[in-house]
Design a protein around this motif. Sequence first.
Motif, PDB file in Angstrom:
ATOM      1  N   TYR A   1       0.873  -1.181   0.000  1.00 16.02           N
ATOM      2  CA  TYR A   1       0.000   0.000   0.000  1.00 16.02           C
ATOM      3  C   TYR A   1       0.906   1.226   0.000  1.00 16.02           C
ATOM      4  O   TYR A   1       2.070   1.137   0.407  1.00 16.02           O
ATOM      5  CB  TYR A   1      -0.939  -0.020   1.215  1.00 16.02           C
TER       6      TYR A   1
ATOM      7  N   ARG B   1     -10.573  -2.472   8.615  1.00 13.82           N
ATOM      8  CA  ARG B   1      -9.374  -1.988   7.937  1.00 13.82           C
ATOM      9  C   ARG B   1      -8.533  -1.089   8.863  1.00 13.82           C
ATOM     10  O   ARG B   1      -9.063  -0.282   9.608  1.00 13.82           O
ATOM     11  CB  ARG B   1      -9.851  -1.196   6.718  1.00 13.82           C
TER      12      ARG B   1
ATOM     13  N   LYS C   1     -13.325  -4.905   5.192  1.00 15.60           N
ATOM     14  CA  LYS C   1     -13.455  -3.456   4.988  1.00 15.60           C
ATOM     15  C   LYS C   1     -13.680  -2.732   6.313  1.00 15.60           C
ATOM     16  O   LYS C   1     -13.074  -1.703   6.597  1.00 15.60           O
ATOM     17  CB  LYS C   1     -14.654  -3.175   4.068  1.00 15.60           C
TER      18      LYS C   1
ATOM     19  N   GLY D   1      -7.128   1.859   0.793  1.00 15.57           N
ATOM     20  CA  GLY D   1      -8.192   2.729   1.273  1.00 15.57           C
ATOM     21  C   GLY D   1      -9.258   2.994   0.226  1.00 15.57           C
ATOM     22  O   GLY D   1     -10.157   3.804   0.413  1.00 15.57           O
ATOM     23  N   ASP D   2      -9.179   2.301  -0.887  1.00 13.49           N
ATOM     24  CA  ASP D   2     -10.109   2.507  -1.992  1.00 13.49           C
ATOM     25  C   ASP D   2     -11.264   1.509  -1.863  1.00 13.49           C
ATOM     26  O   ASP D   2     -11.514   0.705  -2.741  1.00 13.49           O
ATOM     27  CB  ASP D   2      -9.326   2.278  -3.300  1.00 13.49           C
TER      28      ASP D   2
END
Length: 647
Positions: A551, A646, A643, A622-623
């Motif tokens: 990331y 996260r 999600k 983060g998408d």
Amino acid sequence: MSYPYQIKSLEQYHQVYRESIENPEAFWTTIAEHFRWKQNPERTLQWNFKDPEVKWFEGGTLNITENCLDRWAETQPHTAALIWESNDPEEHHRILSYKELLFKVNQFSNVLKNNGAKKGDRICIYMPMVPELAIAVLACARIGAIHSVVFGGFSAQSIADRINDAQCNIVITADGGYRGNKEIPLKNVIDDALVQCPSVQRVIVLTRTRIPVSMIKGRDTWWEDEIRKVETSGNPFVQAEEMKAEDPLFILYTSGSTGKPKGVVHSCAGYMIYTNYTFVNVFQYQPGELHFCTADIGWITGHSYILYGPLSAGATSLMFEGIPTWPDAGRFWDIVDKFKVNILYTAPTAIRSLMVFGTELIDRHDLSSLKVLGSVGEPINEEAWHWFDQHIGKGRCPIVDTWWQTETGGIMISNLAGITPQKPAHATYPLPGVQPILVDEQGNKIPGGDASALVLPSETISGNLCIQFPWPSIIRTTYGDHERCRTTYFSTYDHLYFTGDGCLRDAEGNYRITGRVDDVLNVSGHRIGTAEVENAINMHTGVVESAIVGYPHDIKGQGIYAYVIFNGHIPDKNLVAQDIHQTVSRIIGAIAKPDKIQFVSALPKTRSGKIMRRILRKIAEGDVDNLGDISTLFDPAVVEEIKMNRL
Ligand code: WT7
């Protein structure tokens, strides 16, 4: 002294590029004439990318150390070859002239011979960044032994894997090493590794930190004692071994998308010629200048642009033992000022780590000696590029953004400092002799992506970066497993070397490397295989399964995000995460420790059981609203859970 093959203008670049495509053999033959051969080459190039088999300068024999040392010791004996700056700013620096360096390399060549080393042996070097590391590497090359340098941050297990893969019979190490305020117990790590390494007969140990070490009778010997033995035996000169052009010079291990790291093999003549040619052209080195490459010799950048490239050009190379941020974040500027460095070649991650400290430490130093700046290891973001340009180069130093790989041996795509145009965050044009080409997933050539066609795209195009013609320092094989070399680099697309990188090309012909398209991470400019990290994490008793993705990370470029399924109840997430870190440090080394560990109850998998990394990557980035089609998942509900939790 001058370099007749140094390109001096943009027009000349275009002309030479064209010539290098029209007649590559003539192009390289002319350059090869400027080196010291024992026997001149008979054939310039023989190749196919199918097997693959690439042979440069066959019939030629040489020794790279005669080109890096003897010829300069004869013509400029008192020129500094290496300037060494300690980790500790209080410790005196050392300067080794070409004459002195040759003498010391000869001495240590004798030590190696006394300890049974022969041409073709593999020798593992695990040392701190001290001049003796350079001496050990060059001494191996002088006697025709194949060096395998292992970066001082790797764990005992990683070293053992590398020693066993190459069947090394000798290890050269030090008691310990300094890095910032840390002391690294190198010999202890070696001792742990050697429990698993029956091929090793001799360990030569340099004194550096005086940390207590155990010396095993019959196996371990002190560097200093060995030097004393050869000192008392008279003339230390060692006839440099006559090597065939294609004899292996070294092995350097690097990570890929699958399995254990592979031993990339480079050959004597091609590697020498290519590192020299690129050093002279990219940095526009002028005799008398001081070149400072901040890499560690444990990586390819150190091999090519601290040692072989500069030394084969008779240059002065600065070798720094420490780190950019200790005792303070002005360490690089300190060194530039102290020695009047002319060329500074560093990594985007180092630049970004120094940016956060502001300019106060910079302003205390005189950086006016700098002429050329360089970047390598990962895509440089525009912010870092401009900061480097403004605050370090003061807007008057060209910045070379050099794209290359362990497998390419030397710089492939880069502007030539002050000669060809630069563009922030773009590696720009290929060097003459290099033929990049962009292809789509199916291997179709993308119009305008082929530099050798001399046709520019009408707008920016994008594809996978391949090279369609050999250059002298192309990887020859992966040690002990040629098939792995073929499948990794030459089988994805027919008759092309595949780099693993995605790439853009703009309407001016500039290439911009966007990053890996395979399961390889680039963390602080270091290549890390996701499978390798997963295997390490999975060694932990409590771990059922794990998945690693990269990331965006402000300083490291990419950070490591781990999704981990843990067996049963987790009493304390932090404690378990620490244990996982410890496991990864033990199996690979601290550089592979995950930045984030998210515990999950399941991983998103297809019905056939394949982990959908695309989804995990998006979540880590983060998408979370753009996950695409998840209907093919075995259990789409796990995505919601991941999600929600996260990090
Ligand atoms: C990978 C090679 C080359 C020595 C250091 C790393 C990335 C390297 C650049 C650059 C964009 C770059 C690529 C490449 N990379 N230089 N100037 N711009 N990306 O050697 O460990 O073999 O890694 O580093 O992704 O494939 P390496």
